[in-house]
Motif scaffolding. Structure first.
Motif, mmCIF file in Angstrom:
data_model
loop_
_atom_site.group_PDB
_atom_site.id
_atom_site.type_symbol
_atom_site.label_atom_id
_atom_site.label_comp_id
_atom_site.label_asym_id
_atom_site.label_seq_id
_atom_site.Cartn_x
_atom_site.Cartn_y
_atom_site.Cartn_z
ATOM 1 N N ARG A 144 68.001 8.005 54.946
ATOM 2 C CA ARG A 144 67.245 8.786 55.917
ATOM 3 C C ARG A 144 67.140 8.023 57.230
ATOM 4 N NH1 ARG A 144 66.866 13.854 53.669
ATOM 5 N NH2 ARG A 144 65.794 13.834 51.659
ATOM 6 N N ALA A 145 67.359 8.704 58.324
ATOM 7 C CA ALA A 145 67.225 8.048 59.632
ATOM 8 C C ALA A 145 65.778 7.714 59.920
ATOM 9 C CB ALA A 145 67.780 8.957 60.726
ATOM 10 N N ARG A 146 64.862 8.510 59.400
ATOM 11 C CA ARG A 146 63.437 8.248 59.584
ATOM 12 C C ARG A 146 62.681 8.932 58.451
ATOM 13 N NH1 ARG A 146 60.979 12.800 61.880
ATOM 14 N NH2 ARG A 146 62.463 14.429 62.512
ATOM 15 N N SER A 147 61.415 8.591 58.288
ATOM 16 C CA SER A 147 60.580 9.259 57.287
ATOM 17 C C SER A 147 60.183 10.613 57.837
ATOM 18 C CB SER A 147 59.343 8.411 56.967
ATOM 19 O OG SER A 147 59.733 7.228 56.313
ATOM 20 N N ALA A 148 60.935 11.661 57.425
ATOM 21 C CA ALA A 148 60.782 12.971 58.056
ATOM 22 C C ALA A 148 59.538 13.707 57.600
ATOM 23 C CB ALA A 148 62.021 13.831 57.761
ATOM 24 N N ASP A 149 59.030 13.405 56.428
ATOM 25 C CA ASP A 149 57.882 14.170 55.957
ATOM 26 C C ASP A 149 56.885 13.259 55.251
ATOM 27 O OD1 ASP A 149 58.553 13.913 53.151
ATOM 28 O OD2 ASP A 149 60.106 15.429 53.463
ATOM 29 N N ARG A 150 55.809 13.886 54.791
ATOM 30 C CA ARG A 150 54.689 13.148 54.236
ATOM 31 C C ARG A 150 55.055 12.407 52.946
ATOM 32 N NH1 ARG A 150 50.335 14.650 50.962
ATOM 33 N NH2 ARG A 150 51.325 16.659 50.625
ATOM 34 N N LEU A 151 55.912 13.009 52.106
ATOM 35 C CA LEU A 151 56.274 12.372 50.850
ATOM 36 C C LEU A 151 57.266 11.233 51.057
ATOM 37 C CD1 LEU A 151 56.547 15.450 48.457
ATOM 38 C CD2 LEU A 151 54.702 13.783 48.639
ATOM 39 N N GLU A 152 58.212 11.407 51.972
ATOM 40 C CA GLU A 152 59.166 10.334 52.243
ATOM 41 C C GLU A 152 58.461 9.094 52.771
ATOM 42 O OE1 GLU A 152 62.096 11.819 54.880
ATOM 43 O OE2 GLU A 152 62.973 13.211 53.443
ATOM 44 N N ALA A 153 57.332 9.297 53.450
ATOM 45 C CA ALA A 153 56.622 8.178 54.070
ATOM 46 C C ALA A 153 55.785 7.380 53.071
ATOM 47 C CB ALA A 153 55.717 8.705 55.188
ATOM 48 N N GLU A 154 55.739 7.821 51.807
ATOM 49 C CA GLU A 154 54.967 7.078 50.801
ATOM 50 C C GLU A 154 55.599 5.706 50.548
ATOM 51 O OE1 GLU A 154 52.196 7.729 49.391
ATOM 52 O OE2 GLU A 154 51.850 9.825 49.903
ATOM 53 N N PRO A 155 54.814 4.725 50.069
ATOM 54 C CA PRO A 155 55.362 3.378 49.825
ATOM 55 C C PRO A 155 56.388 3.373 48.698
ATOM 56 C CG PRO A 155 53.113 3.543 48.998
ATOM 57 C CD PRO A 155 53.361 4.798 49.793
ATOM 58 N N ALA A 156 57.144 2.267 48.622
ATOM 59 C CA ALA A 156 58.233 2.153 47.650
ATOM 60 C C ALA A 156 57.729 2.290 46.218
ATOM 61 C CB ALA A 156 58.960 0.826 47.836
ATOM 62 N N ALA A 157 56.536 1.744 45.921
ATOM 63 C CA ALA A 157 56.005 1.815 44.553
ATOM 64 C C ALA A 157 55.842 3.269 44.108
ATOM 65 C CB ALA A 157 54.672 1.080 44.467
ATOM 66 N N PHE A 158 55.431 4.132 45.018
ATOM 67 C CA PHE A 158 55.285 5.555 44.715
ATOM 68 C C PHE A 158 56.625 6.149 44.300
ATOM 69 C CE2 PHE A 158 55.767 9.920 46.257
ATOM 70 C CZ PHE A 158 54.728 10.570 45.616
ATOM 71 N N HIS A 159 57.665 5.845 45.062
ATOM 72 C CA HIS A 159 58.985 6.408 44.778
ATOM 73 C C HIS A 159 59.574 5.845 43.492
ATOM 74 C CE1 HIS A 159 59.292 8.733 48.471
ATOM 75 N NE2 HIS A 159 58.769 7.703 49.124
ATOM 76 N N HIS A 160 59.243 4.611 43.141
ATOM 77 C CA HIS A 160 59.683 4.071 41.851
ATOM 78 C C HIS A 160 59.001 4.810 40.707
ATOM 79 C CE1 HIS A 160 62.350 0.660 42.637
ATOM 80 N NE2 HIS A 160 61.648 0.436 43.742
#
Length: 724
Positions: A639-655
């Motif tokens: 992603r070129a940038r954190s386009a939305d609210r969920l993408e902007a969550e920290p790495a631990a969330f995405h793991h």
């Protein structure tokens, strides 16, 4: 529909991620590899020595005490304490230290030390030295075992590593009944030799077993000495290993917040408390109260592991699709019955039968508990939960083994003060040192209580009586769906095909869903390509609210409700009508995204989310779910940038989200195709095509596809060229 896919997000242990290595179907072929066969021989001898030492020392220790039943039981308890203490004290650090040492020399020195220690015990028979020698031998084992485990991947090809690990585990535990049988034979031989060969003088009937035990370690050392393929590996850098106390505390904090896992913990700890009672009282109860002698003790010890082997090999096969959560609580509660009968029927043969039954139940319960943890605890927390289990189980065992002889003695003394005798007669049955029987019955009561409590906390089929499930199991009928489950929502049958694409941020699911939609249209199918949230006019407004970074403080529960509202409208107005006219529906995200993002990512109860979404969609489940999997950092970097609210969550969330997706796929492998999303896009597309061909309502022959490329490439349902 023909669901023949296999999850492909992970190969065998040690293999490359995302590529399932070719596996052998010859169960014994791994032993044809000479270096591994040599290591397996060493492991067999070492494991045999470990089990044989427990039996021999548990039989020897009571004879070196001057007291009565309490002192003898305490002596046996001391042997088990000396056996468990090294793992409790050194378990967290021994593996890390073992990696800094020469593995081959670690194993050779460990075997030699253990062999010499057990040779010394018959030469210097002293209770204190038994404890010291067993403790030191246990310390050596704490280094030997991880060195052997770390060596295995270097001796076998990666495609055979999984089988090699299975053979090693079976060997480690499978030698227990062999050791028990061997101990009984050696004890009898030693007794006969002492009677018929007076020139030998007085020989303890377990001395021969201890000498054989020492020999097994020394032969193991010689085997490893000639195994030149073991690499010399030293790991540089500092060691950071949590203490047992910290492992217990970290696991406890997580378990306290998770009701289902809390129920699992209650059950496991209750079961091991009962095991501690058996270990603490077993020797004196078998040898003295039941007059079984050391041979009888060996027979009962073997019966435990014979039962466990039967339970592990065949137990769950009889239960089919019976809820595994329910099965854990039911089988644990059932274990109270044979345990109570051990205390009620003081007959050696019957005790052996009941011990086999208890072992079989343990063979179901123990791996079932760890399987539930593996499926329901995400990767970030799983290690701490396993550490909690292992460390806390050891603490419980140590405490119970140490305390139970004194508790039994206290009950016996109380009975004597009331009746004038330690024995109790009921009809024709005489209970000698009856305090032991009282403690065993109390242990059975504890198992029953914790089994029921565990069942209530873990039950995932509330509203369906257990009796109905048991009747269905006996009759071989299907199980009624639980209220609120997807199965309970009887969606109307349709003639179309429903495919969902799932995955974390940047995995390429949107690209792949569109490519597959174009390919299907090229084959002449009526295709509806849609997405969540936003597949409807109402959904577009909800999407704007859900993904806007201005709403970062939104309640997690409100988030779930908004996704469910979007999904209800989406199914009613887009998906369901398309499926009923026979179309192929391709959706970019569906229910699994909410379960992964809001369930695992936000930490909300997955059961509540599933029930709400099942109601919102009338139980509509995809025919196929394509899960594109990759490390979150790799996906977010696309992603070129954190386009939305969920993408902007920290790495631990995405793991946590990724682990949630993989957990869902593991629980229902027939519906999922799990793909390594780091592979080239065209290779991923071809794999998805191959899988979809298996479930298409009217498959197009492979050779005909080249002639069907005249249809326009329409990318989504909003395109004006799409027929309405």
């Amino acid at each position: 529909m023909n669901n023949r896919s296999t999850p492909r997000h992970a190969g065998p242990a040690g293999g490359p991620p995302g590529r399932a290595a070719k596996r052998t179907h010859n169960g014994n072929s791994v032993l044809s590899i000479r270096p591994f066969r040599a290591l397996w021989i060493a492991l067999s001898l070492s494991s045999l020595g470990d089990w044989l030492s427990i039996l021999a020392l548990a039989a020897l220790a009571p004879g070196l005490t001057n007291g009565g039943g309490v002192a003898k039981s305490s002596a046996v308890g001391g042997v088990f304490l000396a056996t468990l203490l090294p793992a409790l004290l050194l378990g967290p650090v021994a593996g890390a230290l073992a990696d800094r040492l020469d593995r081959r020399m670690t194993m050779i020195v460990g075997d030699v030390i253990r062999g010499l220690l057990f040779i010394s015990i018959p030469l210097f028979p002293n209770l204190t030295w038994i404890y010291v020698a067993k403790f030191l031998a246990g310390v050596a084992s704490q280094f030997w075992n991880p060195a052997a485990a770390a060596t295995t991947p270097n001796l076998v090809p990666r495609d055979k590593l999984e089988r090699a690990n299975q053979v090693s585990m079976i060997t480690t535990y499978g030698t227990a009944p062999v050791a028990a049988g061997l101990f009984s034979v050696l004890a009898l031989v030693s007794e006969v030799a002492s009677k018929w060969l007076p020139t030998l003088g007085h020989t303890n009937n377990v001395d021969l077993a201890l000498y054989f035990n020492a020999a097994s370690y020394l032969v193991s050392a010689a085997t490893v000495y000639f195994l030149k393929e073991i690499s010399k590996f030293r790991e540089r850098g500092s060691i950071s290993v949590p203490s047992t106390a910290k492992a217990i505390w970290d696991g406890f904090r997580f378990i306290r917040r998770t009701p289902a896992i809390r129920g699992l913990v209650i059950g496991m700890l209750g079961a091991f408390s009962a095991a501690g009672v058996i270990l603490g009282l077993g020797y004196s109860y078998i040898t003295t109260t039941l007059h079984g002698g050391t041979a009888g003790w060996g027979m009962v010890f073997a019966a435990i592991f014979v039962g466990m082997a039967l339970g592990m090999a065949f137990g769950t096969r009889f239960f089919g699709d019976f809820s595994r959560r329910r099965l854990f609580g039911v089988t644990l509660t059932a274990a109270a019955v044979p345990l109570a009968l051990i205390g009620l029927i003081p007959n050696l043969i019957m005790v052996v039968v009941f011990v086999v039954i208890m072992g079989a139940i343990s063979g179901i319960v123990y791996p079932l508990g760890f399987t539930i943890v593996g499926l329901e605890v995400d990767d970030d927390t799983r290690g701490r939960v396993f550490a909690f289990f292992q460390s806390t189980i050891q603490v419980i065992l140590l405490a119970v083994i140490a305390a139970v002889p004194f508790l039994a003695a206290a009950f016996t003394k109380g009975i004597q003060s009331l009746t004038g005798s330690e024995d109790v007669r009921i009809g024709d049955v005489v209970y000698g040192s009856a305090g032991q029987n009282v403690v065993i019955l109390l242990a059975a009561l504890i198992v029953a209580i914790v089994g029921i409590a565990s069942y209530r906390k873990m039950d995932d089929r509330r509203g369906i009586p257990l009796r109905d499930d048991l009747i269905a199991l006996v009759r071989g009928a299907g199980f009624a769906p639980a209220p609120g489950s997807a199965e309970a929502q009887t969606a109307e049958p349709h003639h179309g095909l429903f495919v969902a694409f799932e995955g974390g941020e940047g995995t390429g699911k949107t690209t792949q869903s569109r490519l597959i939609s174009i390919w299907l249209r090229d084959q002449g199918y009526d295709v509806v390509s849609t997405q969540e949230p936003g597949g409807t006019k109402i959904g577009m407004r909800l999407r704007a609210l859900l993904l806007d970074t201005a709403h970062t403080g939104m309640s997690s529960r409100a988030e779930v409700l908004m996704y469910a509202a979007d999904r209800a409208e989406h199914v009613a107005s887009v998906i369901d009508p398309a499926l009923h006219r026979g179309a192929v529906v391709i959706t970019d995200r569906y229910i699994d995204s909410t379960l992964a993002y809001q369930g695992d990512g936000r930490g909300l109860p997955a059961g509540d989310i599933a029930r709400m979404n099942s109601w919102a969609t009338a139980g509509l489940v995809p025919d196929l779910t394509v899960l594109l999997d990759m490390e979150p950092e790799a996906g977010l970097s696309r992603r070129a940038r954190s386009a939305d609210r969920l993408e902007a969550e920290p790495a631990a969330f995405h793991h946590r989200v990724r682990n949630g997706f993989l957990k869902l796929a593991a629980a229902d492998p027939g519906r999922y195709l799990v793909i390594d999303a780091t592979r080239p896009a065209d290779a991923i597309t071809e794999e998805i095509k191959d899988r979809i061909r298996e479930v298409l309502p009217d498959p197009v022959p492979h050779h005909a596809e080249a002639a069907t490329g005249a249809f326009p490439a329409i990318t989504d349902s909003s395109d004006p060229r799409l027929p309405k």
